[in-house]
Motif scaffolding. Structure first.
Motif, PDB file in Angstrom:
ATOM      1  N   THR A 255      49.366 -13.388  31.266  1.00 31.50           N
ATOM      2  CA  THR A 255      49.133 -14.609  32.013  1.00 31.50           C
ATOM      3  C   THR A 255      50.097 -15.684  31.521  1.00 31.50           C
ATOM      4  OG1 THR A 255      47.462 -16.178  32.756  1.00 31.50           O
ATOM      5  CG2 THR A 255      47.174 -15.336  30.554  1.00 31.50           C
ATOM      6  N   GLY A 256      50.542 -16.530  32.452  1.00 31.51           N
ATOM      7  CA  GLY A 256      51.578 -17.507  32.120  1.00 31.51           C
ATOM      8  C   GLY A 256      50.989 -18.807  31.611  1.00 31.51           C
ATOM      9  N   ALA A 257      51.785 -19.536  30.820  1.00 28.62           N
ATOM     10  CA  ALA A 257      51.351 -20.853  30.327  1.00 28.62           C
ATOM     11  C   ALA A 257      52.583 -21.641  29.887  1.00 28.62           C
ATOM     12  CB  ALA A 257      50.404 -20.696  29.146  1.00 28.62           C
ATOM     13  N   ASP A 258      52.506 -22.959  30.040  1.00 34.44           N
ATOM     14  CA  ASP A 258      53.593 -23.815  29.544  1.00 34.44           C
ATOM     15  C   ASP A 258      53.471 -24.040  28.039  1.00 34.44           C
ATOM     16  OD1 ASP A 258      54.777 -24.397  32.080  1.00 34.44           O
ATOM     17  OD2 ASP A 258      52.958 -25.558  32.515  1.00 34.44           O
ATOM     18  N   LEU A 259      52.211 -24.017  27.582  1.00 33.81           N
ATOM     19  CA  LEU A 259      51.970 -24.278  26.157  1.00 33.81           C
ATOM     20  C   LEU A 259      50.905 -23.304  25.667  1.00 33.81           C
ATOM     21  CD1 LEU A 259      52.281 -26.223  23.666  1.00 33.81           C
ATOM     22  CD2 LEU A 259      50.402 -27.548  24.611  1.00 33.81           C
ATOM     23  N   VAL A 260      51.165 -22.644  24.539  1.00 35.81           N
ATOM     24  CA  VAL A 260      50.160 -21.752  23.939  1.00 35.81           C
ATOM     25  C   VAL A 260      49.763 -22.347  22.586  1.00 35.81           C
ATOM     26  CG1 VAL A 260      49.703 -19.450  23.003  1.00 35.81           C
ATOM     27  CG2 VAL A 260      51.060 -19.696  25.089  1.00 35.81           C
ATOM     28  N   VAL A 261      48.482 -22.718  22.472  1.00 37.19           N
ATOM     29  CA  VAL A 261      47.974 -23.262  21.212  1.00 37.19           C
ATOM     30  C   VAL A 261      47.272 -22.120  20.484  1.00 37.19           C
ATOM     31  CG1 VAL A 261      46.342 -24.889  20.190  1.00 37.19           C
ATOM     32  CG2 VAL A 261      47.736 -25.588  22.146  1.00 37.19           C
ATOM     33  N   ASP A 262      47.771 -21.776  19.311  1.00 37.28           N
ATOM     34  CA  ASP A 262      47.192 -20.662  18.554  1.00 37.28           C
ATOM     35  C   ASP A 262      46.088 -21.201  17.644  1.00 37.28           C
ATOM     36  OD1 ASP A 262      46.509 -18.561  16.943  1.00 37.28           O
ATOM     37  OD2 ASP A 262      48.559 -17.993  16.414  1.00 37.28           O
ATOM     38  N   ALA A 263      44.841 -21.056  18.112  1.00 33.78           N
ATOM     39  CA  ALA A 263      43.670 -21.482  17.325  1.00 33.78           C
ATOM     40  C   ALA A 263      42.878 -20.241  16.946  1.00 33.78           C
ATOM     41  CB  ALA A 263      42.823 -22.459  18.129  1.00 33.78           C
ATOM     42  N   SER A 264      43.604 -19.181  16.572  1.00 31.47           N
ATOM     43  CA  SER A 264      42.955 -17.885  16.337  1.00 31.47           C
ATOM     44  C   SER A 264      42.463 -17.731  14.905  1.00 31.47           C
ATOM     45  CB  SER A 264      43.920 -16.744  16.663  1.00 31.47           C
ATOM     46  OG  SER A 264      44.985 -16.757  15.737  1.00 31.47           O
ATOM     47  N   GLY A 265      42.575 -18.771  14.080  1.00 32.29           N
ATOM     48  CA  GLY A 265      42.103 -18.677  12.701  1.00 32.29           C
ATOM     49  C   GLY A 265      43.115 -17.977  11.811  1.00 32.29           C
ATOM     50  N   TRP A 266      43.381 -16.713  12.073  1.00 29.87           N
ATOM     51  CA  TRP A 266      44.317 -15.961  11.239  1.00 29.87           C
ATOM     52  C   TRP A 266      45.759 -16.086  11.710  1.00 29.87           C
ATOM     53  CZ3 TRP A 266      43.221 -14.435   6.576  1.00 29.87           C
ATOM     54  CH2 TRP A 266      41.876 -14.235   6.233  1.00 29.87           C
ATOM     55  N   ALA A 267      45.971 -16.715  12.854  1.00 26.89           N
ATOM     56  CA  ALA A 267      47.327 -16.941  13.391  1.00 26.89           C
ATOM     57  C   ALA A 267      48.053 -15.649  13.723  1.00 26.89           C
ATOM     58  CB  ALA A 267      48.168 -17.769  12.412  1.00 26.89           C
ATOM     59  N   SER A 268      47.317 -14.560  13.979  1.00 25.56           N
ATOM     60  CA  SER A 268      48.007 -13.287  14.210  1.00 25.56           C
ATOM     61  C   SER A 268      49.035 -13.368  15.335  1.00 25.56           C
ATOM     62  CB  SER A 268      47.000 -12.181  14.533  1.00 25.56           C
ATOM     63  OG  SER A 268      46.015 -12.173  13.564  1.00 25.56           O
TER      64      SER A 268
ATOM     65  N   PHE B 148      35.973 -14.712  -0.003  1.00 25.41           N
ATOM     66  CA  PHE B 148      37.123 -15.568   0.335  1.00 25.41           C
ATOM     67  C   PHE B 148      38.156 -15.407  -0.779  1.00 25.41           C
ATOM     68  CE2 PHE B 148      39.631 -19.411   0.400  1.00 25.41           C
ATOM     69  CZ  PHE B 148      39.827 -19.639   1.743  1.00 25.41           C
ATOM     70  N   PRO B 149      39.168 -14.557  -0.577  1.00 24.23           N
ATOM     71  CA  PRO B 149      40.097 -14.272  -1.674  1.00 24.23           C
ATOM     72  C   PRO B 149      41.084 -15.398  -1.969  1.00 24.23           C
ATOM     73  CG  PRO B 149      40.638 -12.954   0.286  1.00 24.23           C
ATOM     74  CD  PRO B 149      39.387 -13.713   0.608  1.00 24.23           C
ATOM     75  N   LYS B 150      41.583 -16.077  -0.923  1.00 23.21           N
ATOM     76  CA  LYS B 150      42.672 -17.034  -1.211  1.00 23.21           C
ATOM     77  C   LYS B 150      42.751 -18.137  -0.172  1.00 23.21           C
ATOM     78  CE  LYS B 150      45.696 -13.792   1.088  1.00 23.21           C
ATOM     79  NZ  LYS B 150      46.669 -12.769   1.022  1.00 23.21           N
ATOM     80  N   SER B 151      43.203 -19.289  -0.638  1.00 18.75           N
ATOM     81  CA  SER B 151      43.548 -20.386   0.267  1.00 18.75           C
ATOM     82  C   SER B 151      45.017 -20.197   0.645  1.00 18.75           C
ATOM     83  CB  SER B 151      43.409 -21.736  -0.424  1.00 18.75           C
ATOM     84  OG  SER B 151      42.130 -21.863  -0.986  1.00 18.75           O
ATOM     85  N   VAL B 152      45.338 -20.456   1.917  1.00 18.44           N
ATOM     86  CA  VAL B 152      46.716 -20.223   2.383  1.00 18.44           C
ATOM     87  C   VAL B 152      47.171 -21.391   3.241  1.00 18.44           C
ATOM     88  CG1 VAL B 152      48.233 -18.705   3.729  1.00 18.44           C
ATOM     89  CG2 VAL B 152      46.309 -17.725   2.476  1.00 18.44           C
ATOM     90  N   TRP B 153      48.321 -21.933   2.894  1.00 15.89           N
ATOM     91  CA  TRP B 153      48.942 -22.995   3.705  1.00 15.89           C
ATOM     92  C   TRP B 153      50.252 -22.434   4.247  1.00 15.89           C
ATOM     93  CZ3 TRP B 153      50.097 -28.606   1.514  1.00 15.89           C
ATOM     94  CH2 TRP B 153      50.587 -29.403   2.558  1.00 15.89           C
ATOM     95  N   ARG B 154      50.331 -22.297   5.556  1.00 21.09           N
ATOM     96  CA  ARG B 154      51.540 -21.729   6.185  1.00 21.09           C
ATOM     97  C   ARG B 154      52.457 -22.866   6.610  1.00 21.09           C
ATOM     98  NH1 ARG B 154      47.270 -18.725   8.907  1.00 21.09           N
ATOM     99  NH2 ARG B 154      47.030 -16.794   7.748  1.00 21.09           N
ATOM    100  N   HIS B 155      53.665 -22.835   6.087  1.00 15.38           N
ATOM    101  CA  HIS B 155      54.610 -23.922   6.371  1.00 15.38           C
ATOM    102  C   HIS B 155      55.478 -23.528   7.559  1.00 15.38           C
ATOM    103  CE1 HIS B 155      53.220 -25.664   2.628  1.00 15.38           C
ATOM    104  NE2 HIS B 155      53.418 -24.492   2.058  1.00 15.38           N
TER     105      HIS B 155
ATOM    106  N   ILE C 255      47.023 -22.794  10.573  1.00 20.50           N
ATOM    107  CA  ILE C 255      48.003 -23.438   9.694  1.00 20.50           C
ATOM    108  C   ILE C 255      47.535 -23.374   8.238  1.00 20.50           C
ATOM    109  CG2 ILE C 255      49.270 -25.556   9.155  1.00 20.50           C
ATOM    110  CD1 ILE C 255      48.824 -26.528  11.971  1.00 20.50           C
ATOM    111  N   CYS C 256      46.281 -23.713   8.006  1.00 15.27           N
ATOM    112  CA  CYS C 256      45.827 -23.802   6.611  1.00 15.27           C
ATOM    113  C   CYS C 256      44.364 -23.394   6.490  1.00 15.27           C
ATOM    114  CB  CYS C 256      46.022 -25.241   6.119  1.00 15.27           C
ATOM    115  SG  CYS C 256      45.751 -25.414   4.362  1.00 15.27           S
ATOM    116  N   ARG C 257      44.108 -22.460   5.591  1.00 10.71           N
ATOM    117  CA  ARG C 257      42.722 -22.067   5.261  1.00 10.71           C
ATOM    118  C   ARG C 257      42.423 -22.612   3.878  1.00 10.71           C
ATOM    119  NH1 ARG C 257      41.142 -17.866   8.632  1.00 10.71           N
ATOM    120  NH2 ARG C 257      39.384 -17.215   7.383  1.00 10.71           N
ATOM    121  N   PHE C 258      41.446 -23.509   3.822  1.00 11.51           N
ATOM    122  CA  PHE C 258      41.104 -24.158   2.557  1.00 11.51           C
ATOM    123  C   PHE C 258      39.980 -23.386   1.862  1.00 11.51           C
ATOM    124  CE2 PHE C 258      42.440 -27.393   5.566  1.00 11.51           C
ATOM    125  CZ  PHE C 258      43.355 -28.125   4.843  1.00 11.51           C
TER     126      PHE C 258
END
Ligand code: FAD
Length: 431
Positions: free
Chosen positions: A159-172, A286-293, A311-314
């Motif tokens: 399916t088409g989109a102009d903008l895809v917001v990835d709110a999937s938690g794991w950012a897969s 919860f093994p680790k906090s991750v901040w994806r830059h 983006i970031c799991r605290f």
């Protein structure tokens, strides 16, 4: 298009709905039953405190939300007056009305309230049992054109989109896109190895408590045990025990009580003694906090924007993730409003959003990772001046014991109402 209907996805959809003809949320889970946890958000069985900064952000995005939460039975919470905070060295902080307000409720109730508001918008649709399996982009200029998905275990589609917001938690979806396009991502990782065990007590269990919530923090580094009790909607209570490494909290109901007896104070164990063994205990690792830059060497394509845990799991112990996701959604709304009149509103959206989100993340990241490093077994790059920062935090806690202004400022920073910088400006932390 929004991938995922968690807190970040619902808040983002609300921000987008003023600016796009149609907002489509694709969610891998089936449509949830009201107020029930769901498999795509396994942490939803555990207490989720919405910090005041998150509450303010959600109220800005969803006018009328406060009334909805009242009506749904969420419990009003003045964090100075109604929360009992018990800390090593200083003991229980004095409870003072600070006028910093939020609600205490389960995570499914909050999601339900946001979902109702979002789906009442005429131009937002949630498609359930639809898992995004890839991001599509135009071969000519790389811009995102939509997504590839699978419905349940069956049909595939695009399916088409102009903008895809990835709110999937794991950012897969975003991580897969980066990998397919040969890009590497810089991440900051803090290995905390935390175990969660929690239980819900439903009516008629009615404990006699003079607080809406209590938190007993671990006496680090000797002990990693923390405990929390929080009232939730419709007279229910949630109790959470947390430990690190080998000192995992148990899932056996009777051992649950015994574990609570090893906390810094007897508050939680006394509470459990009054309500009896829990009917069921849920656990979470919860093994680790991750901040994806995502900024820097990596360049996301035009039209792809990660948000929230993507983006970031605290470290969840400080209850920050939902609030940061909500604040990011307000940022998204503000940027869309600002760029609405420009010839190409999406051209720099992702870059500007990620720059702003980084500023939001700095304070909660510092607030949660500094105490993590008190434990020698915590993995990751230790911040420079760690000892000094920790000593300053201890001094602040002592000051908060006797100084209402220090107590307020500390609460405002921990509730994401003010940046860490505010403590420095006030001279409470060395600049
Ligand atoms: C144990 C624990 C306790 C926590 N306690 C607190 C707390 O007290 N306070 C607080 O603020 N935060 C807390 N958090 C953090 C909080 O859960 C998250 O930060 C918050 O939910 C924001 O997440 P999100 O919406 O970005 O992602 P999530 O809540 O993980 O939602 C992601 C959504 O995307 C869907 N999805 C995933 N992949 C796909 C796909 N490929 N296609 C379609 N859909 C997909 C999932 O089904 C889900 O609905 C806690 C976290 C944990 C682990």
């Amino acid at each position: 298009m929004v991938v995922g209907s968690g807190i970040a996805g619902l808040a983002a959809a609300q921000a987008l709905a003023d600016h796009f003809d149609l907002v489509l949320i694709l969610e891998r889970d089936a449509e949830p039953l009201d107020g029930q946890p769901r498999p795509g958000v396994p942490q939803g069985r555990h207490p989720h405190l919405l910090l005041c900064g998150g509450m303010n952000a959600l109220s800005t995005l969803f006018p009328g939300l406060v009334q909805d939460l009242h009506a749904a039975g969420a419990v009003p919470l003045d964090v100075g007056r109604d929360l009992q905070l018990e800390l090593p060295e200083v003991g229980a902080l004095p409870r003072r009305e600070l006028g910093l307000a939020t609600f205490s409720m389960t995570r499914p109730l909050l999601e339900q309230a946001l979902r109702r508001r979002v789906t009442h918008r005429g131009n937002v649709e949630i498609r359930y049992r639809t898992r995004v399996i890839g991001i599509l982009n135009a071969p000519s200029d790389g811009r995102v054109t939509g997504v590839h998905y699978q419905e349940g275990l069956g049909r595939y589609g695009m399916t088409g989109a102009d903008l895809v917001v990835d709110a999937s938690g794991w950012a897969s979806p975003t991580l897969d896109w980066l990998e397919t396009n040969g890009m590497t991502l810089r991440q900051t990782v803090v290995g905390v190895d935390i175990g969660y065990s929690s239980a819900v007590f439903a009516p008629p269990t009615a404990p006699d408590a003079d607080f809406v919530g209590a938190a007993t923090f671990a006496d680090a580094p000797g002990s990693s045990r923390s405990g929390y009790v929080l009232q939730a909607e419709n007279g229910s209570w949630q109790v959470l025990l947390v430990g690190r490494g080998d000192d995992r909290p148990p899932t056996d109901p009777r051992q649950f009580i015994a574990y609570a007896q090893g906390l810094l104070t007897p508050t939680i164990a006394d509470f459990l003694a009054r309500v009896g063994p829990p009917p069921h205990v849920s656990c979470f690792a919860f093994p680790k906090s991750v901040w994806r830059h995502f900024r820097g060497a990596t360049r996301l394509p035009r039209g792809l924007l990660p948000i929230g845990d993507a983006i970031c799991r605290f470290n969840p112990v400080y209850g920050q993730g939902m609030s940061v996701a909500a604040q990011e959604a307000v940022l998204l709304r503000d940027l869309l409003e600002r760029q609405a009149g420009s010839a190409d509103p999406l051209a720099t959206l992702t870059d500007q959003f990620l720059a702003g989100a980084e500023r939001f993340i700095e304070t909660p990241w510092a607030v949660s990772t500094l105490p993590d490093f008190v434990y020698p077994q915590t993995k990751g790059e230790r911040p420079a001046r760690l000892e000094e920062e920790l000593q300053q935090q201890a001094a602040l806690r002592r000051q908060a014991l006797v100084d209402p202004d220090a107590c307020r400022l500390l609460s405002e920073v921990h509730h994401l109402l003010k940046p860490l910088q505010a403590l420095r400006t006030a001279g409470l932390v060395a600049a």
